[in-house]
Design an enzyme around this catalytic site. Structure first.
Site, PDB file in Angstrom:
ATOM      1  N   HIS A   1     -71.856 -73.083  33.171  1.00 56.36           N
ATOM      2  CA  HIS A   1     -71.338 -71.773  33.573  1.00 56.36           C
ATOM      3  C   HIS A   1     -71.863 -71.332  34.943  1.00 56.36           C
ATOM      4  O   HIS A   1     -71.985 -70.145  35.225  1.00 56.36           O
ATOM      5  CB  HIS A   1     -71.591 -70.692  32.498  1.00 56.36           C
ATOM      6  CG  HIS A   1     -70.648 -70.842  31.325  1.00 56.36           C
ATOM      7  ND1 HIS A   1     -70.376 -69.817  30.455  1.00 56.36           N
ATOM      8  CD2 HIS A   1     -69.907 -71.890  30.910  1.00 56.36           C
ATOM      9  CE1 HIS A   1     -69.510 -70.245  29.535  1.00 56.36           C
ATOM     10  NE2 HIS A   1     -69.225 -71.496  29.797  1.00 56.36           N
TER      11      HIS A   1
ATOM     12  N   GLU B   1     -60.343 -71.268  25.617  1.00 56.93           N
ATOM     13  CA  GLU B   1     -61.553 -71.602  24.866  1.00 56.93           C
ATOM     14  C   GLU B   1     -62.670 -70.639  25.211  1.00 56.93           C
ATOM     15  O   GLU B   1     -63.424 -70.195  24.351  1.00 56.93           O
ATOM     16  CB  GLU B   1     -61.973 -73.047  25.170  1.00 56.93           C
ATOM     17  CG  GLU B   1     -63.065 -73.593  24.255  1.00 56.93           C
ATOM     18  CD  GLU B   1     -64.490 -73.297  24.704  1.00 56.93           C
ATOM     19  OE1 GLU B   1     -65.417 -73.594  23.934  1.00 56.93           O
ATOM     20  OE2 GLU B   1     -64.700 -72.761  25.833  1.00 56.93           O
ATOM     21  N   GLU B   2     -62.762 -70.305  26.498  1.00 62.10           N
ATOM     22  CA  GLU B   2     -63.893 -69.501  26.967  1.00 62.10           C
ATOM     23  C   GLU B   2     -63.847 -68.063  26.461  1.00 62.10           C
ATOM     24  O   GLU B   2     -64.806 -67.317  26.605  1.00 62.10           O
ATOM     25  CB  GLU B   2     -63.950 -69.509  28.505  1.00 62.10           C
ATOM     26  CG  GLU B   2     -64.172 -70.892  29.122  1.00 62.10           C
ATOM     27  CD  GLU B   2     -65.576 -71.458  28.889  1.00 62.10           C
ATOM     28  OE1 GLU B   2     -66.402 -70.767  28.275  1.00 62.10           O
ATOM     29  OE2 GLU B   2     -65.815 -72.600  29.302  1.00 62.10           O
TER      30      GLU B   2
END
Lengths: 343, 333, 360
Positions: free
Chosen positions: B305, B196-197
């Site tokens: 993050h 996803e990242e």
């Protein structure tokens, strides 16, 4: 209030760019003709008159409100019209504006370069770079005035949106006051002046005051609200709030108001429980100083109506503020004696 | 209240983008007995079906975490790296990273070790994996690593690395637990996605193979409730965040309204989310095939993050409750 | 049909990306009498089918004009004021002081895009346009009223009417791309009087301004044999470099990698046959329109792009010429009427070598 609301809408939507106030003047003449005598349009285009049933020999008072609004003037051009500014334009509001040109009110729009071709260009343009598009080549004659189009609407509560409120809200209040004074006269000799060219240094009012030679003058105008989101770290409390009542100016660009009248107005507002607020900022373009300077100084007080986004074609005013300003000015007149000016 | 032990196990697992196998194995252990059918697709996604018939709904929570990859070796014991996902340079110096073989590295910056005062560029950073031995450790070019830090609890607040998006995985697992044994009116595909990242790559593959009628992503969102931060309305402890829009997706109003209706009917505390910057797996699901209307239940999270991603356990529970309320009834936006 | 009245209804509908239902209703009302069937796709695009006269299975041509407009969305509150973010590329420089509607659950509220007065700005701030995060929406309501009536995520649109300028030109918001929706209407109307063998799939697509999402979805679902995308393009004005296309000078036909060259040629020939002006818009790479998404759907779809020249794009005074809309609609209709069973074979990339004389 219904009349005040309707008058404000008609006044806001009428066009009266500084130096060509005809449409507004004619509307004001229609709205006040039953109550005025000795009506005149003077050399500057001011509409002046004497309140019927005034007391001859009474204190001679001038009530004023400005008629004009900022706009543009056609200076040339072929496909697109070149223009010159009339009054002090806030260029943020000119981008992609809609306009009406000349007495025939030809529709036009101010060109704006699409973001696809101007991304990151964030400097405000010079007024002389404005181009107006009428869609055709026969749009206008050099010298015609161009007015910005507002979008009058009643918002929630008592707030209305529209153009030219700086002067026209004052005009609407003065019309309401004239009606009130006609219905319940005061022992004063009252003159009114709807003035021209307020937005270009208040020159109309100067001539009106010279002609009418009042002993005291009350001038209505608009005052910019600052009850808005502030920059980070700006913790200053707002001075002028929408809905906060009539604004008494403690400072003017070209002078300070008559201290006797200022103190009188302040104490009377408090005694009568009428809302008022004091603006300490130096406002642009008010007429007070000009009248103060005429006739070796007429004692003059400005009463302003709070307007948000005053220099935009879509300002906001509170009808309650208009009502309260009218009431305060009526109270000031009712209690006015020559002794106030002698103190 | 949500299972803290589950959350701790998930956030402490190692799984940078493209290297989710450890997380997948961990999750498989939790869900094997909950799913009617379980498979791992070519994208590495773990797809768990519950129920059959009715609307096909894909639930996506991503397994991967932001990380880094070794690009070059420097002097012995040191290596250069680039990012896999949106690491924040400002937060890196002094952080520790963990490789697949549990080697620990430390992020340092070129020049005098004392008082770096300027924001470094990526090129100025390195990883110190020295052991004191001559060759300085076993790290090779191409090895992936993830940030490491212990899980912590402060009252209702849970603090850890990779809450993004293991907390979404936890919400999905808890919802599966709650739905187990119920007669589901929908065919639900709980999908634990990869990568996803680095661009919603796993979810895109899974959406193509599942071809669901609707999608729901479970992911973290930022908040606007810290000092001098008035960037958005979401706040920690304000309940499940129902996404309205983010940088990658406009949630179809009908999906948003369905979530609001279900939340209000079930008495689940919720808030509406308008996010600038960032997006979720739902953006990829919504644009797959002929368009798959998709929504997002977001878990409010501070310091996204970083190694101290912080969520509120009450918000986590609200997200679980909202998801269960959505899935145990016919899905009719 | 009164094209100006139709366009006015289209442009004055409030329908930013993702929230297209209001304009979809207007389009449906216009297209329903002109087509055989209509449906709303899962993503919200409107598809209207006009069946061809050929024997089934018939070939399908998709006309795609996006119906979304740029707008804003409420992101959070600051007292009585609404902070907003962009929904599809709003130009924050061109909205200061403009009237807006905030669309709440209880209906629309009128307001204005507010900015601090010059007296509250630093000298540097007085010389530039405010950024979107420095602007806000003012409803003239108290903070309590705002909190009660407005929610995070409510959409905000400019509230300005379409106005007539000289020479059949009009100005307003959302002419990007409602002008092209009107082209499709004109085309469908012209097709009432023309015979056509192909099926026509008229698509009013959603979410173009935020990533061509509607067109991508419908191209995949409908899988047409041909597609013509329609979107506005630039008209000349100071600050807009060439290529730009005069208002009233005809709908430019795009040429480049995003388009099938033989389909381009076929459309160009139709324009020549009808003696309609069709300037060429050179577009070497991405067109930034729905055509970009449609072309690579499934096995690839031969795609063309026609444009309507527009001034002041992405402002509330976008300006187009009604004659361009009428001519473009007619061109598309005549092209559709000219399509026959063999058309796909005619638009192959490499034509067979012309046969040599001795073989004849």
């Amino acid at each position: 209030m219904p009349t005040l609301r309707e008058n404000l809408k008609r006044l806001s939507e009428a066009i009266g760019v500084s130096g060509e106030e005809r449409e507004v003047r004619q509307l004001l003449r229609e709205l006040t003709q039953d109550h005025l005598e000795d009506v005149a349009v003077d050399v500057m285009g001011n509409l002046t008159g004497r309140l019927k049933g005034g007391q001859a020999g009474g204190l001679r008072v001038l009530l004023g409100a400005p008629m004009d609004e900022v706009g543009l003037m056609v200076s040339g051009g072929e496909t697109f019209l070149n223009v010159l500014p009339v009054g002090r334009l806030d260029m943020r509001y000119v981008a992609a504006a809609r306009v009406l040109i000349g007495a025939q009110k030809t529709a036009g729009v101010v060109l704006f370069v699409p973001i696809h071709k101007s991304y990151g260009q964030n400097s405000l343009p010079e007024p002389k770079s404005i181009l107006v598009d009428t869609g055709g080549k026969n749009g206008a004659k050099v010298g015609e005035r161009i007015a910005f189009v507002g979008n009058y609407a009643e918002l929630g509560g008592d707030v209305v949106r529209g153009k030219a409120f700086q002067g026209r809200a004052a005009c609407a209040v003065l019309v309401a006051l004239i009606e009130s004074l006609a219905a319940a006269p005061l022992p004063l000799d009252i003159y009114v002046a709807f003035t021209a060219q307020a937005r270009i240094y208040g020159r109309g009012a100067t001539v009106a005051a010279n002609r009418l030679k009042p002993q005291v003058a009350f001038l209505l105008d608009g005052s910019e609200c600052d009850d808005l989101p502030r920059a980070e770290g700006d913790t200053q409390a707002p001075m002028v709030r929408l809905g906060g009542g009539a604004v008494l100016r403690a400072a003017e660009e070209m002078g300070i108001p008559d201290q006797r009248l200022f103190a009188y107005a302040r104490s009377l507002a408090e005694a009568r429980g009428l809302p008022y607020q004091i603006d300490f900022s130096e406002a642009y373009g008010t007429e007070n100083a000009n009248i103060s300077l005429t006739q070796a100084g007429v004692p003059t007080l400005s009463l302003s109506i709070p307007v948000r986004y005053m220099s935009s074609p879509n300002g906001l005013v509170s009808l309650t503020d208009l009502e309260n300003t009218q009431r305060l000015l009526r109270e000031l007149l009712a209690a006015l004696t020559p002794s106030i000016l002698e103190s | 209240m949500a299972d803290k032990a589950l959350i701790q196990a998930l956030v402490e697992a190692w799984g940078p983008s493209g290297h989710e196998h450890k997380v997948r194995a961990l999750i498989e252990g939790y869900v094997r007995d909950l799913a009617d059918e379980l498979r791992v697709d070519n994208g590495g996604n773990l797809i768990c079906r519950m129920g059959s018939g009715g609307k096909k709904i894909m639930i996506a929570a991503h397994m991967d975490e932001i990380g880094l990859v070794i690009t070059a070796l420097d002097k012995p014991g040191f290596a250069r790296f680039s990012m896999t996902g949106g690491l924040i340079l400002l937060t890196l110096i002094g952080n520790r990273v963990r490789f697949a073989d549990d080697t620990i590295g430390t992020i340092g910056v070129e020049g005098s070790a004392l008082l770096p005062t300027e924001l470094p560029t990526l090129k100025q950073l390195f990883i110190d994996f020295s052991t004191g031995g001559e060759n300085g450790g076993s790290v090779r070019v191409g090895d992936h690593a993830a940030l490491t830090r212990e899980f912590a609890v402060r009252g209702d607040r849970l603090i850890a690395k990779s809450m993004d998006d293991r907390i979404g995985c936890a919400v999905a697992i808890e919802a599966m637990r709650a739905l187990k044994g119920k007669n589901l009116p929908n065919e639900v595909y709980f999908t634990f996605t990869t990568q996803e990242e680095v661009g919603f790559r796993g979810a895109r593959v899974a959406a193509n193979s599942i071809a669901p009628d609707y999608g729901i992503a479970l992911d973290v969102t930022a908040t606007g409730d810290t000092p001098k931060n008035n960037s958005m309305a979401v706040r920690l402890g304000g309940g499940a965040a129902i996404k309205v829009i983010d940088s990658g997706q406009i949630v179809p109003p009908a999906i948003k309204e369905l979530m609001i209706r279900r939340a209000e009917a079930a008495g689940v505390r919720y808030q509406l989310e308008v996010l600038s910057g960032g997006s979720t797996d739902a953006a990829a699901i919504q644009t797959a095939l002929s368009g798959i209307p998709s929504g997002v239940i977001s878990i409010p999270c501070r310091y996204v993050h970083t190694t101290s991603e912080t969520v509120d356990i009450n918000d986590v529970q609200a997200c679980i409750d909202l998801l269960v309320a959505l899935l145990e009834q016919p899905f009719e936006p | 049909m009164d094209i100006k009245a139709h366009l006015k209804a289209l442009c004055e509908a409030h329908a930013p990306s993702g929230y297209e239902s209001a304009v979809r209703e207007v389009i449906l009302a216009a297209w329903q009498p002109l087509t055989d069937a209509q449906e709303v796709s899962r993503m919200g695009s409107l598809v209207a089918y006009k069946h061809g006269g050929g024997a089934p299975p018939r070939r399908k041509i998709m006309l795609c004009a996006h119906m979304d407009e740029i707008g804003m969305i409420v992101s959070h509150f600051e007292g009585a004021f609404l902070r907003v973010r962009s929904l599809g590329g709003i130009d924050s420089r061109a909205i200061v002081g403009k009237p807006v509607l905030v669309h709440t659950r209880e209906g629309a509220l009128s307001g204005v895009v507010g900015a601090r007065p010059l007296s509250l700005l630093s000298e540097a701030e007085q010389e530039r346009y405010p950024a979107l995060n420095e602007l806000y929406v003012d409803l003239g309501l108290s903070a309590e009223e705002v909190g009660r009536r407005v929610r995070v995520g409510d959409i905000v649109t400019l509230d300005l009417p379409l106005i007539a300028l000289q020479e059949r030109r009009v100005a307003g918001k959302a002419l990007d791309n409602r002008a092209c929706v009107a082209v499709v209407t004109v085309c469908l109307e012209a097709l009432q009087r023309l015979k056509h063998t192909w099926d026509v799939l008229a698509v009013a697509s959603v979410q173009e301004e935020v990533g061509l999402h509607g067109a991508r979805a419908e191209a995949h679902r409908l899988n047409p044999d041909l597609a013509i995308a329609l979107d506005v393009t630039f008209a000349p004005q100071p600050g807009v470099p060439s290529p730009a296309f005069e208002l009233g000078g005809g709908a430019p036909l795009a040429l480049g990698a995003n388009f099938h060259p033989a389909l381009f040629e076929a459309l160009k020939k139709t324009a020549e046959r009808l003696e309609l002006p069709a300037p060429i818009e050179p577009t070497p790479m991405a067109s930034g329109t729905d055509a970009w998404a449609i072309q690579i759907s499934r096995d690839g779809i031969p795609t063309a792009l026609l444009g309507i020249p527009t001034r002041n794009m992405h402002t509330s005074v976008e300006t187009v010429d009604l004659r361009d809309i009428e001519r473009c609609g007619r061109l598309v209709a005549e092209f559709i009427a000219s399509l026959d069973e063999d058309f796909l074979a005619q638009i192959s990339w490499d034509q067979p070598e012309p046969s040599k004389k001795e073989d004849a």
